[in-house]
Design a protein around this motif. Structure first.
Motif, PDB file in Angstrom:
ATOM      1  N   SER A   1       6.749  95.061  52.855  1.00 31.13           N
ATOM      2  CA  SER A   1       6.001  95.378  53.782  1.00 31.13           C
ATOM      3  C   SER A   1       6.365  94.352  54.956  1.00 31.13           C
ATOM      4  CB  SER A   1       4.559  95.138  53.206  1.00 31.13           C
ATOM      5  OG  SER A   1       4.336  93.673  53.089  1.00 31.13           O
ATOM      6  N   VAL A   2       5.973  94.957  56.174  1.00 30.86           N
ATOM      7  CA  VAL A   2       6.057  94.279  57.423  1.00 30.86           C
ATOM      8  C   VAL A   2       4.701  94.136  58.247  1.00 30.86           C
ATOM      9  CG1 VAL A   2       7.237  94.209  59.528  1.00 30.86           C
ATOM     10  CG2 VAL A   2       8.525  95.140  57.800  1.00 30.86           C
ATOM     11  N   ASP A   3       4.397  92.874  58.513  1.00 30.26           N
ATOM     12  CA  ASP A   3       3.182  92.805  59.348  1.00 30.26           C
ATOM     13  C   ASP A   3       3.507  92.278  60.574  1.00 30.26           C
ATOM     14  OD1 ASP A   3       0.495  92.154  60.407  1.00 30.26           O
ATOM     15  OD2 ASP A   3       0.101  90.844  58.748  1.00 30.26           O
ATOM     16  N   ALA A   4       3.587  93.110  61.681  1.00 24.46           N
ATOM     17  CA  ALA A   4       4.062  92.902  63.018  1.00 24.46           C
ATOM     18  C   ALA A   4       2.959  91.963  63.723  1.00 24.46           C
ATOM     19  CB  ALA A   4       4.303  94.107  63.729  1.00 24.46           C
ATOM     20  N   GLU A   5       1.934  92.100  63.509  1.00 20.43           N
ATOM     21  CA  GLU A   5       0.733  91.329  64.091  1.00 20.43           C
ATOM     22  C   GLU A   5       1.035  89.817  63.937  1.00 20.43           C
ATOM     23  OE1 GLU A   5      -4.181  90.716  64.022  1.00 20.43           O
ATOM     24  OE2 GLU A   5      -3.180  92.407  63.270  1.00 20.43           O
ATOM     25  N   TYR A   6       1.289  89.541  62.506  1.00 20.11           N
ATOM     26  CA  TYR A   6       1.493  87.973  62.256  1.00 20.11           C
ATOM     27  C   TYR A   6       2.818  87.660  62.244  1.00 20.11           C
ATOM     28  CZ  TYR A   6      -3.628  87.983  61.427  1.00 20.11           C
ATOM     29  OH  TYR A   6      -4.868  87.935  61.462  1.00 20.11           O
ATOM     30  N   GLU A   7       3.676  88.654  62.389  1.00 22.42           N
ATOM     31  CA  GLU A   7       5.247  88.496  62.387  1.00 22.42           C
ATOM     32  C   GLU A   7       5.694  87.937  61.082  1.00 22.42           C
ATOM     33  OE1 GLU A   7       6.335  86.246  65.658  1.00 22.42           O
ATOM     34  OE2 GLU A   7       6.147  87.782  67.226  1.00 22.42           O
ATOM     35  N   GLU A   8       5.240  88.457  59.920  1.00 20.51           N
ATOM     36  CA  GLU A   8       5.489  88.129  58.783  1.00 20.51           C
ATOM     37  C   GLU A   8       6.096  89.472  57.934  1.00 20.51           C
ATOM     38  OE1 GLU A   8       1.999  84.910  57.570  1.00 20.51           O
ATOM     39  OE2 GLU A   8       1.903  86.843  57.144  1.00 20.51           O
ATOM     40  N   ILE A   9       6.858  88.983  56.940  1.00 24.45           N
ATOM     41  CA  ILE A   9       7.417  90.075  56.175  1.00 24.45           C
ATOM     42  C   ILE A   9       7.596  89.662  54.859  1.00 24.45           C
ATOM     43  CG2 ILE A   9       9.894  89.226  56.594  1.00 24.45           C
ATOM     44  CD1 ILE A   9      10.946  91.905  56.518  1.00 24.45           C
ATOM     45  N   VAL A  10       7.141  90.700  53.612  1.00 25.91           N
ATOM     46  CA  VAL A  10       7.343  90.761  52.284  1.00 25.91           C
ATOM     47  C   VAL A  10       8.390  91.207  51.751  1.00 25.91           C
ATOM     48  CG1 VAL A  10       5.988  90.740  50.054  1.00 25.91           C
ATOM     49  CG2 VAL A  10       4.954  90.088  52.219  1.00 25.91           C
ATOM     50  N   ILE A  11       9.275  90.198  50.919  1.00 26.40           N
ATOM     51  CA  ILE A  11      10.433  90.981  50.498  1.00 26.40           C
ATOM     52  C   ILE A  11      10.325  91.029  48.915  1.00 26.40           C
ATOM     53  CG2 ILE A  11      11.830  90.564  52.461  1.00 26.40           C
ATOM     54  CD1 ILE A  11      13.284  88.249  50.745  1.00 26.40           C
ATOM     55  N   ASP A  12      10.916  91.647  48.148  1.00 23.62           N
ATOM     56  CA  ASP A  12      11.312  91.713  46.812  1.00 23.62           C
ATOM     57  C   ASP A  12      12.542  91.456  46.314  1.00 23.62           C
ATOM     58  OD1 ASP A  12      10.865  92.121  43.937  1.00 23.62           O
ATOM     59  OD2 ASP A  12      10.882  94.344  43.925  1.00 23.62           O
ATOM     60  N   SER A  13      12.500  90.367  45.678  1.00 21.77           N
ATOM     61  CA  SER A  13      13.971  89.600  45.214  1.00 21.77           C
ATOM     62  C   SER A  13      13.935  89.492  43.831  1.00 21.77           C
ATOM     63  CB  SER A  13      14.105  88.067  45.955  1.00 21.77           C
ATOM     64  OG  SER A  13      15.468  87.887  45.553  1.00 21.77           O
ATOM     65  N   GLU A  14      14.149  90.502  42.862  1.00 22.78           N
ATOM     66  CA  GLU A  14      14.433  90.551  41.395  1.00 22.78           C
ATOM     67  C   GLU A  14      13.085  90.365  40.873  1.00 22.78           C
ATOM     68  OE1 GLU A  14      17.664  88.491  40.009  1.00 22.78           O
ATOM     69  OE2 GLU A  14      19.172  89.315  41.278  1.00 22.78           O
ATOM     70  N   GLY A  15      11.967  91.056  41.403  1.00 22.52           N
ATOM     71  CA  GLY A  15      10.755  90.913  40.958  1.00 22.52           C
ATOM     72  C   GLY A  15       9.765  89.953  41.436  1.00 22.52           C
ATOM     73  N   SER A  16      10.424  89.038  42.296  1.00 23.87           N
ATOM     74  CA  SER A  16       9.774  87.943  43.082  1.00 23.87           C
ATOM     75  C   SER A  16       9.114  88.416  44.254  1.00 23.87           C
ATOM     76  CB  SER A  16      10.238  86.877  42.990  1.00 23.87           C
ATOM     77  OG  SER A  16      10.651  86.191  41.494  1.00 23.87           O
ATOM     78  N   LEU A  17       7.995  88.727  44.742  1.00 24.27           N
ATOM     79  CA  LEU A  17       7.651  88.696  46.137  1.00 24.27           C
ATOM     80  C   LEU A  17       7.525  87.715  46.832  1.00 24.27           C
ATOM     81  CD1 LEU A  17       4.772  91.607  45.417  1.00 24.27           C
ATOM     82  CD2 LEU A  17       6.906  91.812  46.137  1.00 24.27           C
ATOM     83  N   LEU A  18       8.251  87.633  48.028  1.00 27.83           N
ATOM     84  CA  LEU A  18       8.266  86.281  48.817  1.00 27.83           C
ATOM     85  C   LEU A  18       7.750  86.658  50.277  1.00 27.83           C
ATOM     86  CD1 LEU A  18      11.809  85.340  47.830  1.00 27.83           C
ATOM     87  CD2 LEU A  18       9.838  84.285  46.884  1.00 27.83           C
ATOM     88  N   ARG A  19       7.179  86.083  50.819  1.00 24.38           N
ATOM     89  CA  ARG A  19       6.723  86.079  52.131  1.00 24.38           C
ATOM     90  C   ARG A  19       7.499  85.225  53.202  1.00 24.38           C
ATOM     91  NH1 ARG A  19       0.509  85.360  53.889  1.00 24.38           N
ATOM     92  NH2 ARG A  19       1.221  83.151  53.291  1.00 24.38           N
ATOM     93  N   PHE A  20       7.896  85.741  54.381  1.00 21.68           N
ATOM     94  CA  PHE A  20       8.840  85.139  55.201  1.00 21.68           C
ATOM     95  C   PHE A  20       8.245  85.594  56.690  1.00 21.68           C
ATOM     96  CE2 PHE A  20      11.805  85.251  51.411  1.00 21.68           C
ATOM     97  CZ  PHE A  20      12.409  83.960  51.605  1.00 21.68           C
ATOM     98  N   GLY A  21       8.510  84.619  57.403  1.00 18.03           N
ATOM     99  CA  GLY A  21       8.256  84.653  59.016  1.00 18.03           C
ATOM    100  C   GLY A  21       9.402  85.475  59.476  1.00 18.03           C
TER     101      GLY A  21
ATOM    102  N   GLY B   1      11.971  98.883  51.974  1.00 22.49           N
ATOM    103  CA  GLY B   1      13.269  99.480  51.305  1.00 22.49           C
ATOM    104  C   GLY B   1      14.659  98.914  51.851  1.00 22.49           C
ATOM    105  N   THR B   2      14.546  98.375  53.174  1.00 21.28           N
ATOM    106  CA  THR B   2      15.736  97.936  53.877  1.00 21.28           C
ATOM    107  C   THR B   2      16.091  96.707  53.111  1.00 21.28           C
ATOM    108  OG1 THR B   2      15.146  98.685  56.005  1.00 21.28           O
ATOM    109  CG2 THR B   2      16.795  97.005  56.024  1.00 21.28           C
ATOM    110  N   GLU B   3      17.452  96.601  52.676  1.00 26.97           N
ATOM    111  CA  GLU B   3      17.844  95.437  52.086  1.00 26.97           C
ATOM    112  C   GLU B   3      18.190  94.355  53.176  1.00 26.97           C
ATOM    113  OE1 GLU B   3      19.813  95.018  47.759  1.00 26.97           O
ATOM    114  OE2 GLU B   3      20.937  96.251  49.008  1.00 26.97           O
ATOM    115  N   ILE B   4      17.830  92.926  53.095  1.00 31.29           N
ATOM    116  CA  ILE B   4      18.068  92.012  54.002  1.00 31.29           C
ATOM    117  C   ILE B   4      18.465  90.514  53.355  1.00 31.29           C
ATOM    118  CG2 ILE B   4      16.335  92.919  55.599  1.00 31.29           C
ATOM    119  CD1 ILE B   4      14.926  90.073  54.306  1.00 31.29           C
ATOM    120  N   ILE B   5      18.759  89.993  54.195  1.00 32.91           N
ATOM    121  CA  ILE B   5      19.109  88.602  53.715  1.00 32.91           C
ATOM    122  C   ILE B   5      18.456  87.432  54.547  1.00 32.91           C
ATOM    123  CG2 ILE B   5      21.276  88.639  54.951  1.00 32.91           C
ATOM    124  CD1 ILE B   5      22.638  86.961  52.375  1.00 32.91           C
ATOM    125  N   THR B   6      17.988  86.595  54.187  1.00 37.93           N
ATOM    126  CA  THR B   6      17.295  85.556  54.909  1.00 37.93           C
ATOM    127  C   THR B   6      18.260  84.458  55.683  1.00 37.93           C
ATOM    128  OG1 THR B   6      16.815  83.932  53.064  1.00 37.93           O
ATOM    129  CG2 THR B   6      15.265  85.785  53.609  1.00 37.93           C
TER     130      THR B   6
END
Length: 138
Positions: free
Chosen positions: A51-71, A36-41
């Protein structure tokens, strides 16, 4: 010579300490991210954390309907939308206009747009007549 050497060592130590502090702040921010936190890459993509995956240090964000996965390292900071004030909402000194003054300010603009449209039509007609006269003269 010794004073300069001591000053250089002190500056290097201070810069190192400051860099470590900033690195720790970024690490704490990334570890405490919640959905729910708004972030900027770092690339400028703005979205909400899904969602946040601390084990693999990955984060999934929703940007206007597109799910994107980042480190984690791709997350720059929390995004706060900058305040925007339109030019019609302030006077020439940057002071906010009252709501009544805003309504009054829009009427002359509408009238100016109508008169500009009429002037453009007149100019276009005059240009067409000038071309026709030029063709007849030839």
């Amino acid at each position: 010579m010794i004073v300069i050497l001591v000053a250089l060592i002190a500056m290097m130590w201070w810069q190192s300490r400051k860099a470590k502090q900033q690195q720790q702040e970024r690490k704490d921010f990334r570890e405490n991210l919640q959905p729910g936190t708004e972030i900027i890459t770092i690339g400028g993509i703005i979205g909400k954390v899904v969602s946040v995956d601390a084990e693999y240090e990955e984060i999934v964000i929703d940007s206007e309907g597109s799910l994107l996965r980042f480190g984690f390292n791709a997350i720059s900071r929390e995004y706060t939308r900058p305040a925007f004030i339109h030019d019609d909402e302030v006077d020439e000194n940057g002071n906010p206009l009252s709501q009544d003054a805003d309504d009054e300010a829009r009427v002359p603009v509408d009238n100016a747009i109508e008169s500009a449209d009429q002037n453009m039509d007149t100019v276009a007609e005059d240009a067409a007549e000038a071309v026709a006269e030029d063709d007849q003269a030839k």
